[in-house]
Write a protein that holds these residues in place. Structure first.
Motif, PDB file in Angstrom:
ATOM      1  N   THR A 106     -18.861 -29.057 -16.194  1.00 20.44           N
ATOM      2  CA  THR A 106     -19.505 -27.878 -16.794  1.00 20.44           C
ATOM      3  C   THR A 106     -20.947 -28.208 -17.111  1.00 20.44           C
ATOM      4  OG1 THR A 106     -17.408 -27.142 -17.754  1.00 20.44           O
ATOM      5  CG2 THR A 106     -19.419 -26.203 -18.684  1.00 20.44           C
ATOM      6  N   VAL A 107     -21.851 -27.372 -16.601  1.00 24.32           N
ATOM      7  CA  VAL A 107     -23.274 -27.515 -16.891  1.00 24.32           C
ATOM      8  C   VAL A 107     -23.729 -26.283 -17.657  1.00 24.32           C
ATOM      9  CG1 VAL A 107     -23.721 -29.009 -14.909  1.00 24.32           C
ATOM     10  CG2 VAL A 107     -24.009 -26.537 -14.673  1.00 24.32           C
ATOM     11  N   ILE A 108     -24.866 -26.409 -18.303  1.00 23.49           N
ATOM     12  CA  ILE A 108     -25.373 -25.320 -19.133  1.00 23.49           C
ATOM     13  C   ILE A 108     -26.858 -25.112 -18.841  1.00 23.49           C
ATOM     14  CG2 ILE A 108     -25.858 -26.874 -21.078  1.00 23.49           C
ATOM     15  CD1 ILE A 108     -24.922 -24.603 -22.952  1.00 23.49           C
ATOM     16  N   GLY A 109     -27.269 -23.857 -18.828  1.00 22.28           N
ATOM     17  CA  GLY A 109     -28.667 -23.543 -18.579  1.00 22.28           C
ATOM     18  C   GLY A 109     -28.913 -22.046 -18.640  1.00 22.28           C
ATOM     19  N   THR A 110     -30.101 -21.676 -18.283  1.00 20.33           N
ATOM     20  CA  THR A 110     -30.514 -20.275 -18.273  1.00 20.33           C
ATOM     21  C   THR A 110     -30.561 -19.794 -16.826  1.00 20.33           C
ATOM     22  OG1 THR A 110     -31.881 -20.688 -20.216  1.00 20.33           O
ATOM     23  CG2 THR A 110     -32.355 -18.698 -18.966  1.00 20.33           C
TER      24      THR A 110
ATOM     25  N   TYR B 289     -31.820 -16.359  -7.621  1.00 22.47           N
ATOM     26  CA  TYR B 289     -31.997 -15.438  -8.742  1.00 22.47           C
ATOM     27  C   TYR B 289     -30.655 -15.138  -9.403  1.00 22.47           C
ATOM     28  CZ  TYR B 289     -33.002 -10.940 -11.071  1.00 22.47           C
ATOM     29  OH  TYR B 289     -33.118  -9.911 -11.972  1.00 22.47           O
ATOM     30  N   GLY B 290     -30.632 -15.261 -10.719  1.00 23.34           N
ATOM     31  CA  GLY B 290     -29.424 -14.970 -11.485  1.00 23.34           C
ATOM     32  C   GLY B 290     -28.462 -16.135 -11.631  1.00 23.34           C
ATOM     33  N   MET B 291     -28.751 -17.256 -10.987  1.00 21.43           N
ATOM     34  CA  MET B 291     -27.866 -18.426 -11.063  1.00 21.43           C
ATOM     35  C   MET B 291     -28.414 -19.450 -12.050  1.00 21.43           C
ATOM     36  SD  MET B 291     -27.135 -19.302  -7.087  1.00 21.43           S
ATOM     37  CE  MET B 291     -26.465 -18.101  -5.958  1.00 21.43           C
ATOM     38  N   VAL B 292     -27.519 -20.115 -12.761  1.00 21.89           N
ATOM     39  CA  VAL B 292     -27.906 -21.291 -13.552  1.00 21.89           C
ATOM     40  C   VAL B 292     -28.183 -22.420 -12.573  1.00 21.89           C
ATOM     41  CG1 VAL B 292     -27.104 -23.019 -15.215  1.00 21.89           C
ATOM     42  CG2 VAL B 292     -26.627 -20.591 -15.603  1.00 21.89           C
TER      43      VAL B 292
ATOM     44  N   ILE C 207     -23.855 -38.034 -12.910  1.00 20.49           N
ATOM     45  CA  ILE C 207     -24.169 -36.619 -12.729  1.00 20.49           C
ATOM     46  C   ILE C 207     -25.473 -36.253 -13.438  1.00 20.49           C
ATOM     47  CG2 ILE C 207     -23.414 -34.253 -13.234  1.00 20.49           C
ATOM     48  CD1 ILE C 207     -20.488 -35.371 -12.910  1.00 20.49           C
ATOM     49  N   LYS C 208     -25.648 -36.720 -14.672  1.00 21.18           N
ATOM     50  CA  LYS C 208     -26.867 -36.387 -15.436  1.00 21.18           C
ATOM     51  C   LYS C 208     -28.130 -36.809 -14.693  1.00 21.18           C
ATOM     52  CE  LYS C 208     -25.823 -38.308 -19.382  1.00 21.18           C
ATOM     53  NZ  LYS C 208     -25.892 -38.745 -20.794  1.00 21.18           N
TER      54      LYS C 208
ATOM     55  N   ALA D 153     -34.051 -30.790 -14.038  1.00 22.55           N
ATOM     56  CA  ALA D 153     -34.503 -30.955 -15.429  1.00 22.55           C
ATOM     57  C   ALA D 153     -34.092 -29.797 -16.333  1.00 22.55           C
ATOM     58  CB  ALA D 153     -36.014 -31.142 -15.458  1.00 22.55           C
ATOM     59  N   ASN D 154     -33.957 -28.609 -15.781  1.00 23.91           N
ATOM     60  CA  ASN D 154     -33.631 -27.442 -16.607  1.00 23.91           C
ATOM     61  C   ASN D 154     -32.128 -27.215 -16.786  1.00 23.91           C
ATOM     62  OD1 ASN D 154     -33.528 -26.792 -13.812  1.00 23.91           O
ATOM     63  ND2 ASN D 154     -33.578 -24.622 -14.314  1.00 23.91           N
ATOM     64  N   ILE D 155     -31.312 -28.087 -16.232  1.00 18.50           N
ATOM     65  CA  ILE D 155     -29.852 -27.989 -16.329  1.00 18.50           C
ATOM     66  C   ILE D 155     -29.325 -29.196 -17.088  1.00 18.50           C
ATOM     67  CG2 ILE D 155     -27.689 -27.815 -15.031  1.00 18.50           C
ATOM     68  CD1 ILE D 155     -29.605 -25.499 -14.492  1.00 18.50           C
ATOM     69  N   MET D 156     -28.437 -28.952 -18.045  1.00 22.20           N
ATOM     70  CA  MET D 156     -27.847 -30.052 -18.818  1.00 22.20           C
ATOM     71  C   MET D 156     -26.350 -30.140 -18.539  1.00 22.20           C
ATOM     72  SD  MET D 156     -29.743 -29.755 -22.524  1.00 22.20           S
ATOM     73  CE  MET D 156     -28.401 -30.650 -23.225  1.00 22.20           C
TER      74      MET D 156
END
Length: 152
Positions: free
Chosen positions: A38-42, A52-55, A119-120, A125-128
């Protein structure tokens, strides 16, 4: 813009043995692992961007996890290189078996620590990396959460 978590699941078969363990898992055996990443982002807000629209594109996440983990661990046997299993590992390698030598006891817990670091390093850079779940059997799994790593 909202923060979104996305998860992709991966499957692989891996053998291992736990040197010094007091149960059956001291013997070489294998598991059908299920790894949830599971990753997190905007989500990308630029409508001109093909993503467009994807994390993160699920395909891009698949490439990272496959190259760092699945393709290496699938149908391999993992041993702690700091144990006498090194002799067995060398013999298996002579017979053209896929062997991975690690500097930790190859439990689900320690494999997750290893997987998280791999993985990290590869994420944009914009995905954690938010979490990992490694299911070893139908009833047993270990979990790693980024938020648990630096408790306040």
């Amino acid at each position: 813009m909202s923060i979104i978590r996305i998860t992709k699941q991966f499957n692989f078969e891996t053998g291992h043995a736990l040197y010094g363990y007091d149960g059956k898992c001291k013997n070489v055996h294998g598991h059908s692992y299920k790894l949830s990443v599971t990753v997190i982002g905007t989500p990308i807000g630029d409508s001109n961007n093909v993503k467009y629209g994807m994390v993160i594109d699920f395909g891009d996440l698949k490439k990272i996890v496959s190259s760092e983990i699945v393709n290496k661990f699938d149908h391999a046997t993992v041993f702690n290189k700091n144990t006498p299993h090194i002799e067995l590992a060398r013999e298996l390698e002579k017979r053209d078996h896929s062997v991975i030598l690690v500097d930790y006891q190859p439990t689900s817990e320690m494999m997750l620590v290893d997987f998280a670091e791999k993985i990290k390093r590869r994420l944009p850079a914009n995905i954690m990396l938010h979490s990992l779940k490694l299911q070893e059997t139908g009833t047993s799994h270990a979990e790693w959460y980024a938020s648990d790593q630096n408790p306040i």
